[in-house]
Design a protein around this motif. Structure first.
Motif, PDB file in Angstrom:
ATOM      1  N   ILE A  65       0.872  -1.169   0.000  1.00 35.45           N
ATOM      2  CA  ILE A  65       0.000   0.000   0.000  1.00 35.45           C
ATOM      3  C   ILE A  65       0.910   1.220   0.000  1.00 35.45           C
ATOM      4  N   THR A  66       0.944   1.894  -1.132  1.00 33.81           N
ATOM      5  CA  THR A  66       1.763   3.096  -1.254  1.00 33.81           C
ATOM      6  C   THR A  66       1.035   4.264  -0.601  1.00 33.81           C
ATOM      7  N   ASP A  67       1.725   5.391  -0.506  1.00 37.57           N
ATOM      8  CA  ASP A  67       1.094   6.585   0.063  1.00 37.57           C
ATOM      9  C   ASP A  67      -0.092   7.035  -0.786  1.00 37.57           C
ATOM     10  N   GLU A  68       0.050   6.919  -2.106  1.00 41.64           N
ATOM     11  CA  GLU A  68      -1.052   7.295  -2.987  1.00 41.64           C
ATOM     12  C   GLU A  68      -2.250   6.368  -2.789  1.00 41.64           C
ATOM     13  N   THR A  69      -1.988   5.064  -2.677  1.00 38.27           N
ATOM     14  CA  THR A  69      -3.064   4.100  -2.446  1.00 38.27           C
ATOM     15  C   THR A  69      -3.735   4.348  -1.100  1.00 38.27           C
ATOM     16  N   LYS A  70      -2.926   4.636  -0.096  1.00 37.81           N
ATOM     17  CA  LYS A  70      -3.468   4.915   1.238  1.00 37.81           C
ATOM     18  C   LYS A  70      -4.363   6.154   1.202  1.00 37.81           C
ATOM     19  N   THR A  71      -3.925   7.180   0.464  1.00 36.45           N
ATOM     20  CA  THR A  71      -4.724   8.396   0.342  1.00 36.45           C
ATOM     21  C   THR A  71      -6.045   8.100  -0.367  1.00 36.45           C
ATOM     22  N   GLN A  72      -5.986   7.318  -1.424  1.00 38.43           N
ATOM     23  CA  GLN A  72      -7.208   6.980  -2.155  1.00 38.43           C
ATOM     24  C   GLN A  72      -8.151   6.137  -1.306  1.00 38.43           C
ATOM     25  N   LEU A  73      -7.615   5.175  -0.579  1.00 32.94           N
ATOM     26  CA  LEU A  73      -8.457   4.352   0.300  1.00 32.94           C
ATOM     27  C   LEU A  73      -9.057   5.180   1.431  1.00 32.94           C
TER      28      LEU A  73
ATOM     29  N   ASN B 145     -14.052   0.765   9.701  1.00 31.82           N
ATOM     30  CA  ASN B 145     -12.935  -0.178   9.833  1.00 31.82           C
ATOM     31  C   ASN B 145     -11.794   0.130   8.868  1.00 31.82           C
ATOM     32  N   LEU B 146     -12.128   0.550   7.656  1.00 33.76           N
ATOM     33  CA  LEU B 146     -11.075   0.939   6.718  1.00 33.76           C
ATOM     34  C   LEU B 146     -10.277   2.118   7.262  1.00 33.76           C
ATOM     35  N   LYS B 147     -10.987   3.102   7.776  1.00 35.76           N
ATOM     36  CA  LYS B 147     -10.310   4.285   8.330  1.00 35.76           C
ATOM     37  C   LYS B 147      -9.432   3.909   9.512  1.00 35.76           C
ATOM     38  N   LEU B 148      -9.977   3.088  10.419  1.00 35.86           N
ATOM     39  CA  LEU B 148      -9.178   2.643  11.568  1.00 35.86           C
ATOM     40  C   LEU B 148      -7.943   1.863  11.114  1.00 35.86           C
ATOM     41  N   GLY B 149      -8.129   0.978  10.156  1.00 35.30           N
ATOM     42  CA  GLY B 149      -7.018   0.172   9.666  1.00 35.30           C
ATOM     43  C   GLY B 149      -5.941   0.999   9.000  1.00 35.30           C
ATOM     44  N   LEU B 150      -6.361   1.998   8.214  1.00 34.25           N
ATOM     45  CA  LEU B 150      -5.383   2.838   7.527  1.00 34.25           C
ATOM     46  C   LEU B 150      -4.689   3.805   8.476  1.00 34.25           C
TER      47      LEU B 150
ATOM     48  N   ASN C 228      -8.718  -5.439   7.003  1.00 32.69           N
ATOM     49  CA  ASN C 228      -9.358  -6.632   6.429  1.00 32.69           C
ATOM     50  C   ASN C 228     -10.854  -6.673   6.738  1.00 32.69           C
ATOM     51  N   GLN C 229     -11.204  -6.313   7.971  1.00 37.59           N
ATOM     52  CA  GLN C 229     -12.626  -6.281   8.356  1.00 37.59           C
ATOM     53  C   GLN C 229     -13.379  -5.255   7.511  1.00 37.59           C
ATOM     54  N   GLY C 230     -12.770  -4.093   7.283  1.00 34.15           N
ATOM     55  CA  GLY C 230     -13.387  -3.069   6.442  1.00 34.15           C
ATOM     56  C   GLY C 230     -13.595  -3.556   5.021  1.00 34.15           C
ATOM     57  N   MET C 231     -12.599  -4.270   4.495  1.00 32.45           N
ATOM     58  CA  MET C 231     -12.724  -4.800   3.133  1.00 32.45           C
ATOM     59  C   MET C 231     -13.808  -5.878   3.069  1.00 32.45           C
ATOM     60  N   ARG C 232     -13.929  -6.699   4.122  1.00 29.29           N
ATOM     61  CA  ARG C 232     -14.992  -7.710   4.156  1.00 29.29           C
ATOM     62  C   ARG C 232     -16.374  -7.049   4.177  1.00 29.29           C
ATOM     63  N   LYS C 233     -16.498  -5.988   4.969  1.00 28.73           N
ATOM     64  CA  LYS C 233     -17.784  -5.282   5.044  1.00 28.73           C
ATOM     65  C   LYS C 233     -18.108  -4.606   3.714  1.00 28.73           C
ATOM     66  N   LEU C 234     -17.097  -4.046   3.070  1.00 28.14           N
ATOM     67  CA  LEU C 234     -17.302  -3.425   1.766  1.00 28.14           C
ATOM     68  C   LEU C 234     -17.705  -4.485   0.737  1.00 28.14           C
TER      69      LEU C 234
END
Length: 149
Positions: free
Chosen positions: A14-22, A93-98, A107-113
């Motif tokens: 996960i690059t900085d750009e990917t992290k920003t997009q997520l 969960n995505l925000k918490l994970g990132l 992973n939980q955020g991705m499962r929920k998505l």
């Protein structure tokens, strides 16, 4: 065409750009879920007001109007609630994970998505099926002239 091996997936970074997009995806998913919850509340409120007006002005078959309105609000409200709880939890969960670089929350955020998009896809297919069925019925009724006077 080369198949992706399971090992290759573990090497994803996960690059900085990917992290920003997520992070942006999580932010907008959160906003969408909150707006949808507010919309559901407004829908329930306006339905109750409409039922009150129908009762007040003595509309014929008011019981049918009330029953149909409540049935629609319960079904559509339940679907909206189910979808947007999944979306809100995914965003959280995505925000918490990132933010914390926590793989478990991510992973939980991705499962929920994933659940959100599965439910949305299934509902789309069901509603599309109903639409096609109603279209076919309309065409058949039109061709047979069943309701001509």
């Amino acid at each position: 065409m080369d198949l992706i091996k399971d090992n290759d997936l573990l090497d994803l970074q996960i690059t900085d750009e990917t992290k920003t997009q997520l992070t942006e995806i999580a932010k907008w998913a959160n906003i969408y879920a909150i707006v949808a919850f507010a919309g559901l509340g407004i829908t329930i409120l306006t339905t109750m007001l409409a039922i009150g007006k129908a009762s007040k002005y003595g509309i014929e078959n008011v019981e049918t109007v009330v029953g149909t309105s409540l049935f629609t609000v319960v079904i559509m409200g339940g679907l909206t609630l189910l979808l947007n709880i999944a979306l809100y939890n995914a965003a959280k969960n995505l925000k918490l994970g990132l933010d914390a670089s926590n793989q478990g929350f991510f992973n939980q955020g991705m499962r929920k998505l994933n659940s959100y998009f599965k439910i949305t896809g299934i509902l789309f297919i069901i509603f599309l099926g109903f639409f096609v069925l109603m279209l076919l019925i309309s065409i058949l009724v039109g061709l047979t002239g069943a309701f001509r006077t």
